[in-house]
Every structure is written in structure tokens, then in C-alpha cells.
Scaffold this motif. Structure first.
Motif, PDB file in Angstrom:
ATOM      1  N   LEU A  85       0.949  -0.911  -0.221  1.00  0.00           N
ATOM      2  CA  LEU A  85      -0.052   0.058  -0.112  1.00  0.00           C
ATOM      3  C   LEU A  85       1.029   1.106   0.140  1.00  0.00           C
ATOM      4  N   GLU A  86       0.851   2.308  -0.872  1.00  0.00           N
ATOM      5  CA  GLU A  86       1.581   3.112  -1.222  1.00  0.00           C
ATOM      6  C   GLU A  86       0.150   4.216  -1.103  1.00  0.00           C
ATOM      7  N   LEU A  87       0.493   5.261   0.010  1.00  0.00           N
ATOM      8  CA  LEU A  87      -0.510   5.885   0.301  1.00  0.00           C
ATOM      9  C   LEU A  87      -0.681   7.450   0.269  1.00  0.00           C
ATOM     10  N   GLY A  88      -1.461   8.233   1.028  1.00  0.00           N
ATOM     11  CA  GLY A  88      -0.843   9.615   0.503  1.00  0.00           C
ATOM     12  C   GLY A  88       0.238   9.638   1.783  1.00  0.00           C
ATOM     13  N   GLY A  89       0.741  11.387   1.577  1.00  0.00           N
ATOM     14  CA  GLY A  89       1.761  11.586   2.551  1.00  0.00           C
ATOM     15  C   GLY A  89       2.104  13.037   2.520  1.00  0.00           C
ATOM     16  N   ASN A  90       2.320  13.690   3.610  1.00  0.00           N
ATOM     17  CA  ASN A  90       2.361  15.421   3.816  1.00  0.00           C
ATOM     18  C   ASN A  90       3.691  15.775   4.292  1.00  0.00           C
ATOM     19  N   ASP A  91       4.748  15.347   3.290  1.00  0.00           N
ATOM     20  CA  ASP A  91       6.257  15.555   3.390  1.00  0.00           C
ATOM     21  C   ASP A  91       6.836  16.464   3.460  1.00  0.00           C
ATOM     22  N   THR A 142       2.208  15.056  -7.175  1.00  0.00           N
ATOM     23  CA  THR A 142       3.094  13.822  -6.644  1.00  0.00           C
ATOM     24  C   THR A 142       3.603  13.484  -4.588  1.00  0.00           C
ATOM     25  N   CYS A 143       3.059  12.452  -4.695  1.00  0.00           N
ATOM     26  CA  CYS A 143       3.097  11.344  -3.622  1.00  0.00           C
ATOM     27  C   CYS A 143       3.890  12.151  -2.805  1.00  0.00           C
ATOM     28  N   ALA A 144       4.860  12.112  -3.362  1.00  0.00           N
ATOM     29  CA  ALA A 144       6.566  12.194  -2.298  1.00  0.00           C
ATOM     30  C   ALA A 144       6.571  13.439  -3.048  1.00  0.00           C
ATOM     31  N   ALA A 145       6.231  14.791  -2.411  1.00  0.00           N
ATOM     32  CA  ALA A 145       6.395  15.833  -3.130  1.00  0.00           C
ATOM     33  C   ALA A 145       6.554  16.531  -1.409  1.00  0.00           C
ATOM     34  N   MET A 146       7.464  17.766  -1.097  1.00  0.00           N
ATOM     35  CA  MET A 146       7.624  18.168  -0.335  1.00  0.00           C
ATOM     36  C   MET A 146       6.264  19.282  -0.529  1.00  0.00           C
ATOM     37  N   LYS A 147       4.939  18.959   0.611  1.00  0.00           N
ATOM     38  CA  LYS A 147       4.204  19.829   0.962  1.00  0.00           C
ATOM     39  C   LYS A 147       4.426  20.327   1.998  1.00  0.00           C
ATOM     40  N   ARG A 148       5.381  20.667   3.132  1.00  0.00           N
ATOM     41  CA  ARG A 148       5.535  22.022   3.685  1.00  0.00           C
ATOM     42  C   ARG A 148       6.649  21.613   4.234  1.00  0.00           C
ATOM     43  N   LEU A 149       7.241  22.894   4.133  1.00  0.00           N
ATOM     44  CA  LEU A 149       8.895  23.558   4.153  1.00  0.00           C
ATOM     45  C   LEU A 149       9.301  24.524   5.659  1.00  0.00           C
ATOM     46  N   TYR A 150       9.811  23.852   6.252  1.00  0.00           N
ATOM     47  CA  TYR A 150      10.268  24.484   7.910  1.00  0.00           C
ATOM     48  C   TYR A 150      11.592  25.613   7.552  1.00  0.00           C
ATOM     49  N   ALA A 156       7.369  18.163  11.996  1.00  0.00           N
ATOM     50  CA  ALA A 156       7.643  17.328  10.507  1.00  0.00           C
ATOM     51  C   ALA A 156       6.726  16.198  11.648  1.00  0.00           C
ATOM     52  N   ASN A 157       7.129  15.762  12.709  1.00  0.00           N
ATOM     53  CA  ASN A 157       6.633  14.026  12.483  1.00  0.00           C
ATOM     54  C   ASN A 157       5.556  13.919  13.031  1.00  0.00           C
ATOM     55  N   GLU A 158       4.571  14.783  13.640  1.00  0.00           N
ATOM     56  CA  GLU A 158       3.308  15.220  14.667  1.00  0.00           C
ATOM     57  C   GLU A 158       2.238  14.485  13.608  1.00  0.00           C
ATOM     58  N   LEU A 159       2.293  14.684  12.053  1.00  0.00           N
ATOM     59  CA  LEU A 159       1.333  14.300  11.595  1.00  0.00           C
ATOM     60  C   LEU A 159       1.078  12.760  11.407  1.00  0.00           C
ATOM     61  N   GLU A 160      -0.252  11.828  11.096  1.00  0.00           N
ATOM     62  CA  GLU A 160      -0.142  10.271  11.052  1.00  0.00           C
ATOM     63  C   GLU A 160       0.730  10.201   9.612  1.00  0.00           C
ATOM     64  N   VAL A 161       0.937  10.836   9.228  1.00  0.00           N
ATOM     65  CA  VAL A 161       1.483  10.031   7.472  1.00  0.00           C
ATOM     66  C   VAL A 161       3.073  10.171   7.555  1.00  0.00           C
ATOM     67  N   GLY A 162       3.841   9.744   6.942  1.00  0.00           N
ATOM     68  CA  GLY A 162       5.041   9.392   6.414  1.00  0.00           C
ATOM     69  C   GLY A 162       5.917   8.941   5.840  1.00  0.00           C
ATOM     70  N   LEU A 163       5.500   9.686   4.282  1.00  0.00           N
ATOM     71  CA  LEU A 163       6.047   9.225   3.327  1.00  0.00           C
ATOM     72  C   LEU A 163       7.235   9.721   2.748  1.00  0.00           C
ATOM     73  N   GLY A 164       7.814  10.685   2.550  1.00  0.00           N
ATOM     74  CA  GLY A 164       9.481  11.287   2.442  1.00  0.00           C
ATOM     75  C   GLY A 164       9.341  12.664   2.725  1.00  0.00           C
ATOM     76  N   SER A 165      10.721  12.813   3.900  1.00  0.00           N
ATOM     77  CA  SER A 165      11.362  13.986   3.822  1.00  0.00           C
ATOM     78  C   SER A 165      11.975  14.411   3.469  1.00  0.00           C
ATOM     79  N   SER A 166      12.492  15.768   3.609  1.00  0.00           N
ATOM     80  CA  SER A 166      14.150  16.022   3.476  1.00  0.00           C
ATOM     81  C   SER A 166      14.962  17.275   4.287  1.00  0.00           C
ATOM     82  N   VAL A 167      15.636  16.585   4.258  1.00  0.00           N
ATOM     83  CA  VAL A 167      16.793  18.256   5.397  1.00  0.00           C
ATOM     84  C   VAL A 167      17.496  19.106   4.317  1.00  0.00           C
ATOM     85  N   TRP A 168      17.705  20.328   4.559  1.00  0.00           N
ATOM     86  CA  TRP A 168      18.445  20.550   3.376  1.00  0.00           C
ATOM     87  C   TRP A 168      19.476  21.769   4.945  1.00  0.00           C
ATOM     88  N   GLY A 169      20.887  21.633   4.169  1.00  0.00           N
ATOM     89  CA  GLY A 169      22.050  22.314   4.778  1.00  0.00           C
ATOM     90  C   GLY A 169      23.375  21.779   4.674  1.00  0.00           C
TER      91      GLY A 169
END
Ligand code: NDP
Length: 471
Positions: free
Chosen positions: A244-250, A278-286, A398-411
């Protein structure tokens, strides 16, 4: 009468059903063609044919199946422009940029990559006269159900490993993009034996008939969490295996030492690939307070250089939303951001009376973390940028939502970026990129983003049944 599947007209003629349902271009509203509407009886017939065809397919040497996967990739390349035009019209995505031509190219690349993988038996014990090996047998019939956002590519993600491992596959495409998937499968089926791969277009009830079917041994599903949950419940009856590849909020997290100008283009495409659908698009940026203004400015500058419009226009790299339902979700969430007092840096204001489901590229700043545009999946071209002052707080968000598909770190400090990556709850965490998939690298979600892995040797194992042989 056979048609030439290397031309757009020939491809469309092969799949068009004049008595079927009209499919329109989401950019223009023009009718592209008509899709056959399958029924539950069509699913039953396709599954029966797959059950009958599968043993002979599985009994071929794997080298022969690999050869046919490579020939399928050749056929896709021969029809590449026709497929890209069909996909562009039906899904609305531009030919250029990481869109229609890119997607068709990925289909061929994924088939070739799967053909090249070698899944050896695993020696478990080999000592003192005790031997045990783990081998992977075909599951049988795989039911593949997919979404509308990357309809060809996701179908190939499902069918390529399944066919390689000796399974037969029945595909049910999204009702929004049935022509693209039927066109793709018509092209691939030029080289495969009959009934090993088939497609039945239809609505959710037709999808349910496939995933509920007693003779379907494995379900590969990509789509929403809600439908994934329904499939999981129905799979209990025959204990069908599931991926099952489901929704995300990366989430993406920019660190203090990042260079805003250097990362801006990759940040943009991480969020706006396929116009955000895109399922694994970045949907919120901190972004840390110290870099906030610079990152916002750099992203707005990149956004201004990315033309949006009708897919067949070679200049465009962003297109419309694929359907009205998704357009309404994006419009509602951007309105929620405005109502919450956020600042719209660019976009946010669709033009009245235009044809097509175009929503302008939208970047939103000064937004609270609990605003719906952050907390819900927008699946469209609207990126919220949230300011943080404490990295621990950003990681918690970043971790507090119910979903966990992708994520990213920039530095700039790789070790520090890896330390932050290790604390993120997601199936994939990218550093200084987002959503960069590779057929050799397993991909899948955690929490309500699903379970099971696709791609690479892990992906092959998941369309197989493990079999231990001991002596
Ligand atoms: P849906 O879950 O609505 O539909 C996905 C597929 O399931 C469609 O083919 C649909 O058919 C079919 N379907 C609907 N109901 C059933 C049922 N009861 N049993 C079996 N099949 C059924 O998702 P969307 O098409 O709307 O896709 C968007 C969603 O998919 C987003 O939430 C996105 O995050 C997620 N997604 C996840 C990806 C990933 O890799 N994790 C990749 C892409 C998208 P029909 O269209 O006819 O209703």
C-alpha cells in the motif's frame, strides 16, 4: 485491424471506445477520446484469463522474462512521443520539464532496471550437515490499482517487478486517466504472451471487484489512505498480500547552514513536481528564522521563471490540476491560509472564467503550523513555508502528522543533516533533494502512508512468496 502504436492517432484508435465515456483534457476541456467502461464481469474474465496464463509464464526461465521486459521497454521507446502526447492531454501535464516525456522515459527505465536485477537464493544455514535456502516463488495473480497523478509510471512500478517474478497482472487504472494506462498496456502487450498482462478500466466499484477477488493473490495499490484502508479490510477474506503506497504530507527542514540561493531550484521542484500532484512531493517547508526571508525570496524568484499552461505547448513546465475535485481542495486550503492571516508571496488568486483547472503557483509565508494548508495534504501547487526558531520544534512538527511517506533535510554539513534525517519519521528522507526516486532504491511509507516497499530487490521480494528449502 492492427494499428500503428507509434503514432498518436494509431495509439488512440487502438484504445478509443466510441460507445464509452468521454475523457477531456483538464487544460482545455476538449474531448480527447472515449474510454471503455469495464464491469465486474470484465474483472472476473480478466482474472480467470490471468490464472490460466500465469503457470506457463512462471515456468519460463527468468532470462526469457527479463528479455521480454527489455523488449517492452523498446516498444515504449518506439511509441514514446505518442504516449507522451496522450499522457499530456489526459493528465494535463506538460510535455517538457519533469512531466510527460520524463514519465514515459521512466517507464522504460523501470522495466530495464527490473530486467537487470538478480534475486539470488539466500543461503540461511550452511554448516555441519545442515543447509537451508530461501528462494522467492511467484505469488500468482497480482491486482494493480493506481492513481491519476503519475498514471503510466506508477502502473509500471507495479507491473514490472510482478511480471519479472513470474506473476500475471490485472490493472485497474484511475477513472481520471484510463486512456494513458490502456495506451501504455497496449504498447507493452505487443511483446508479451496473451493474458499475462491485462487492463480493465472502470470506477471504484470495478477496482473493488479486483481487490476483493478470491483469485487475486497480491494487491499493489497506490492511492489515498482511505481507499487503502478499504482494500486492507477486504483483503482479509482470502489473505491477499498487500503493498500500500498511500498519501503523504512530506516535510522539508532547512538547517541554519543552508545556502538559500543554491538550494532554491531543488526546493522548488521538490514541492512543485507535476504541479504539486505527487505523493512524495514536499508539502510543507520549515525554515529557520535566520534564513526565512532569504529562502522565501529565492523560492519566489525561481517560481517566476516556471511557465504554467497547456501541456502540449513546449514552453510550459507546470500544468493544470488534473481534475475539479483536486482543484477545489487546493483552492479551499489556500483560502484557509488567507483566512488564517498568512502572507501569499506569489499566486493564490486563480483567474475567473479561465478554461481548465489551472491554479497558479502559490507560495505562502507567515503561516501557523496548525493551519489546514500545512496540516492537510494539498496535492497541488501551493507550498506553505513555516518559520521556526528551535530545530527540535521543527522536527516535532515534521513528525506529528499521521502520515510518513518522504521528508528532506537541507544544509551544508552532511553529518548534521544525517543526524536530523535519522530523527524524521518517514519511509524516505532525502538530503539536499526531495522525492528523488531510483529503481534500485526501495521506496515506501510508514504510519498511514502505508506499508510494503517498491523498487529494487526488496520490491521483487514483495511480489513473491518466500519459500525455504532445507536439507
Ligand atoms: P483514490 O484512493 O481515490 O484512488 C486510487 C485508485 O483506487 C483509483 O484507481 C480508484 O478508482 C481506485 N479505487 C477507488 N475505490 C476503490 C475501492 N473501494 N477498492 C479498490 N480500488 C478503488 O486516490 P486518487 O486517485 O484520488 O489519488 C490521490 C491520492 O493518492 C492522494 O491522496 C495521494 O497522496 C495518493 N498517492 C500516493 C502515492 C504513493 O506512492 N504513496 C502516489 C500517488 C498518489 P477510481 O479512480 O475509479 O475511483
Amino acid at each position: 485491424m492492427s494499428t500503428d502504436l507509434t503514432t498518436y492517432d494509431g495509439l488512440l484508435a487502438a484504445i478509443n471506445d466510441p460507445a464509452g465515456r468521454e475523457i477531456t483534457d483538464p487544460a482545455t476541456g476538449d474531448v480527447i477520446g472515449c474510454t471503455h467502461e469495464g464491469t465486474v464481469a470484465d474483472i472476473d474474465a480478466a482474472v480467470s484469463a490471468a490464472v490460466a496464463a500465469q503457470p506457463a509464464w512462471a515456468s519460463r526461465p527468468v532470462a526469457e522474462r527479463n528479455d521480454l521486459l527489455n523488449k517492452a521497454a523498446d516498444a515504449i521507446e518506439a511509441s514514446a512521443e505518442a504516449l507522451a502526447q496522450l499522457l499530456s492531454r489526459e493528465a494535463g501535464k506538460p510535455l517538457n520539464g519533469p512531466n510527460a516525456r520524463f514519465e514515459v522515459g521512466a517507464c522504460a527505465a523501470w522495466l530495464r532496471a527490473n530486467a537487470a536485477f538478480v534475486l539470488e537464493p539466500e543461503v540461511l544455514v550452511d554448516e555441519d550437515g545442515t543447509h537451508a535456502e530461501l528462494v522467492y516463488d511467484p505469488v500468482g495473480v497480482v491486482g494493480a490499482v493506481g492513481p491519476w497523478n503519475w498514471p503510466m509510471m506508477i502502473t509500471v512500478w507495479q507491473l514490472a517487478p510482478a511480471l519479472k517474478m513470474g506473476n500475471a497482472v490485472v490493472v485497474k487504472p484511475s477513472e481520471y486517466t484510463p486512456l494513458s494506462v490502456q495506451g501504455l498496456i497496449a504498447v507493452i502487450n505487443q511483446v508479451l504472451p496473451a493474458d499475462v498482462l491485462s487492463v480493465v478500466a472502470g470506477d471504484g466499484a470495478v477496482g473493488a471487484a479486483l481487490t476483493d477477488h478470491d483469485d487475486v493473490d497480491k494487491i499493489m495499490f497506490t492511492g489515498s489512505t482511505k481507499t487503502g484502508q478499504a482494500i486492507m479490510r477486504s483483503a482479509a477474506d482470502n489473505l491477499a498480500r498487500l503493498t500500500l503506497e498511500l498519501g503523504g504530507n512530506d516535510a522539508g527542514i532547512v538547517l541554519e547552514d543552508a545556502d538559500p540561493k543554491a538550494i532554491a531550484t531543488d526546493l522548488f521542484w521538490g514541492a512543485f513536481i507535476n504541479t504539486g500532484q505527487t505523493c512524495a512531493a514536499m508539502k510543507r517547508l520549515y525554515v529557520p528564522e535566520s534564513l526565512y526571508q532569504e529562502v522565501c525570496d529565492a523560492l519566489v524568484e525561481v517560481a517566476a521563471q516556471m511557465p504554467m499552461g497547456v501541456g502540449l505547448d513546449e514552453n510550459n513546465v507546470l500544468g493544470p490540476l488534473q481534475n475539479k475535485q483536486q482543484y477545489d481542495i487546493v483552492a479551499r486550503l489556500v483560502q484557509a491560509a488567507k483566512d488564517g492571516g498568512a502572507t501569499v508571496l506569489v499566486g493564490g488568486d486563480p483567474q475567473e472564467g479561465q478554461s481548465g483547472y489551472f491554479y497558479p503557483t502559490t507560495i505562502v509565508a507567515d503561516i501557523d503550523n496548525d493551519n489546514p494548508l500545512v496540516a492537510e495534504e494539498q496535492f497541488g501547487p501551493a507550498l506553505p513555508i513555516i518559520k521556526y526558531t528551535d530545530l527540535d520544534q521543527a522536527i516535532t512538527w515534521a513528525n506529528e502528522l499521521e502520515v510518513g511517506l518522504g521528508s528532506s533535510v537541507w544544509g551544508s554539513d552532511l553529518d548534521e543533516a544525517k543526524r536530523v534525517a535519522a530523527r524524521l519519521e518517514a519511509g524516505s528522507t532525502w538530503i539536499n533533494k526531495h522525492g528523488a526516486i531510483d529503481p534500485r532504491v526501495p521506496f515506501g511509507g510508514v504510519k498511514k502512508s502505508g506499508y510494503g516497499l517498491e523498487f529494487g530487490l526488496e520490491g521483487l521480494k514483495q511480489v513473491s512468496v518466500p519459500h525455504v528449502i532445507s536439507w
